[in-house]
Scaffold this active site. Structure first.
Site, PDB file in Angstrom:
ATOM      1  N   CYS A 326      38.809  42.349  42.289  1.00 20.13           N
ATOM      2  CA  CYS A 326      39.583  42.332  43.528  1.00 20.13           C
ATOM      3  C   CYS A 326      40.691  41.270  43.457  1.00 20.13           C
ATOM      4  O   CYS A 326      41.626  41.415  42.695  1.00 20.13           O
ATOM      5  CB  CYS A 326      38.667  42.145  44.728  1.00 20.13           C
ATOM      6  SG  CYS A 326      39.408  42.645  46.299  1.00 20.13           S
ATOM      7  N   HIS A 426      34.034  45.902  44.271  1.00 24.02           N
ATOM      8  CA  HIS A 426      32.898  45.033  44.558  1.00 24.02           C
ATOM      9  C   HIS A 426      31.624  45.840  44.349  1.00 24.02           C
ATOM     10  O   HIS A 426      31.604  47.061  44.537  1.00 24.02           O
ATOM     11  CB  HIS A 426      32.958  44.531  45.994  1.00 24.02           C
ATOM     12  CG  HIS A 426      34.093  43.604  46.273  1.00 24.02           C
ATOM     13  ND1 HIS A 426      34.166  42.344  45.729  1.00 24.02           N
ATOM     14  CD2 HIS A 426      35.212  43.753  47.032  1.00 24.02           C
ATOM     15  CE1 HIS A 426      35.274  41.755  46.147  1.00 24.02           C
ATOM     16  NE2 HIS A 426      35.930  42.594  46.930  1.00 24.02           N
TER      17      HIS A 426
END
Length: 482
Positions: A326, A426
């Site tokens: 991310c 994630h």
């Protein structure tokens, strides 16, 4: 409603355990937290964003997580400000004073979510935040007694005896409540006790006599219990280490988000996770993982201030691997642009230039639960699952050969020399086959990865079993229906 004398008293864990106990008894139950402040979040079935603790509590309840379970989520992006998420969607940035004045307006959204859950379920287990005795936050409170009073909700108060001073915590907290709030308290739970319970009896008797409220139970210290942390980085290794282990270094950046990504690695006996703090150098290791960040440009500067950028380049020169997740993935490119000041001051910051891509931060956050296939060179394709929570559009030639094919789009970049891997996903380690593939790329062959869902289930069941054994459930159920 489960409130606590302090942060990390055990509210989240006990709420999850209560959800599982009630679910076992055939009661349709849902978790609820009016206001949460955390950088660990989850994507819900309705495409919203809530705290991870409520997602775990939803699992304990046997239901999918929904944005109604945590209608207000605050994600700090500085020491005095945070992104405010209402009903699963970001509505903007506020400093502490502005948000405090905003609380009466947001209470309507909180109560609407709570009422929807009450309509759909037989029971709702509510989790407080911090402590109800924080005098400076009592006005306009929506997280603890302010919510309980408005919603007419009975309360139990939890305290962690392992911290020390449990009787002072419980007595002081109760005495700082108003008369109507004290009346709302149905009893206390003491958490994480170790030793001979007989030595505690005199103290319990004194507390009950002094406050006129029962101690509903004393929960034992459960060694090795694993449930995902709400926010604090859990650094302890919960397994015995093997000699032939893969060493992974993770810099603890200032706005680190979703560090629960690494729990499945942290629990593994053949992996040595080292969280590297400010002022420490990145150690010799096999893999460096740059984690997610709530403020990517701020954390780029934080990394450079600590000299970790030089450590990273040295690590690569010696043949080490680097992975970015991310915000960490965004850092690996040439630039991170934030023209509208979504994560801080408007502007652009140079990335590490290790992947041929750049990112522009946008106001519209991308929230998705995804699944697909991960394909490293010279490895068979494997199933991968995860979730995306990012405000950023990434582009560049490095995206021409994506590693991950998802249902509706692609993700994942591997450098030409195969030393650097970036992804927005994630939870990418949670699926065993994907985790194995990444660890093979990092240099660890033939490693067994446990089913992380079962690890989480084991933790939920352990705390539920402890509650069944050590808490007066009949008295608690009576309090819930009062």
């Amino acid at each position: 409603m489960v409130q606590g004398t302090t942060s990390d008293a055990g509210k989240s864990v006990i709420a999850a355990g209560l959800c599982r106990v009630l679910s076992r008894r055939g009661i349709r139950v849902a978790p609820f937290k009016p206001q949460n402040m955390a950088l660990n979040s989850a994507v819900t079935i309705d495409g919203g964003e809530i705290g991870r603790a409520q997602a775990v509590q939803a699992q304990a309840s046997g239901i999918e997580p929904h944005s109604d379970m945590n209608p207000v989520l605050l994600k700090p992006n500085s020491d005095i400000g945070a992104q405010v998420i209402v009903n699963g969607r970001a509505i903007g940035e506020m400093n502490a004073v502005t948000y405090h004045e905003f609380k009466p307006k947001v209470l309507k959204a909180i109560l609407s979510s709570y009422e929807r859950l009450q309509t759909s379920y037989q029971a709702v287990v509510v989790e407080g935040a911090g402590s109800p005795a924080e005098i400076n936050l009592r006005e306009n409170d929506v997280a603890n007694m302010g919510f309980a009073e408005t919603a007419d909700c009975p309360v139990i108060i939890v305290s962690d005896i392992d911290r020390g001073g449990v009787f002072a915590h419980l007595y002081g907290t109760y005495k700082l409540l108003s008369a109507s709030e004290q009346q709302r308290v149905k009893g206390f739970i003491i958490n994480r006790f170790r030793g001979d319970i007989k030595l505690l009896y005199s103290g319990l008797e004194w507390l009950e006599k002094a406050l006129g409220k029962p101690v509903l139970g004393v929960l034992p210290y459960l060694h090795g219990l694993h449930l995902e942390a709400e926010d604090a980085v859990a650094e302890q290794q919960l397994s015995n280490r093997s000699k032939d282990k893969l060493v992974i270094a993770i810099p603890v950046i200032s706005r680190m988000s979703n560090h629960t990504d690494f729990d499945v690695l942290r629990l593994h006996p053949e992996i040595d996770i080292r969280f590297v703090r400010k002022g420490q150098a990145l150690p010799a290791c096999d893999l460096v993982i740059l984690p997610g960040s709530k403020s990517t440009r701020t954390d780029l500067a934080f990394i450079r201030d600590n000299g970790w950028d030089d450590d990273l380049l040295k690590h690569l020169r010696y043949g080490g691997k680097v992975m970015g997740i991310c915000g960490g993935y965004q850092m690996l490119g040439h630039w991170v642009h934030d023209p509208e000041g979504v994560e801080g001051e408007p502007g652009s910051s140079a990335g590490f230039g290790l992947l041929d891509l750049e990112t522009t931060i946008t106001k519209e956050k991308q929230l998705r639960r995804v699944s697909g296939e991960l394909s490293f060179p010279d490895q068979p394709a494997v199933r991968v699952t995860g979730y995306e929570i990012h405000a950023g559009d990434t582009s560049g030639t490095a995206l021409g050969q994506p590693l991950i094919q998802l249902e509706q789009h692609v993700d994942g970049v591997l450098s030409e020399d195969q030393q650097i891997f970036g992804s927005y996903l994630h939870g990418i380690f949670d699926h065993a086959e994907a985790c194995k593939a990444i660890l093979r790329w990092a240099g660890k062959q033939d490693i067994d990865i446990p089913d992380y869902e079962q690890i989480r289930e084991k933790g939920i069941n352990r705390i539920a079993d402890a509650i069944e054994e050590h808490v007066d459930m009949e008295q608690l159920l009576s309090a819930m229906s009062s």
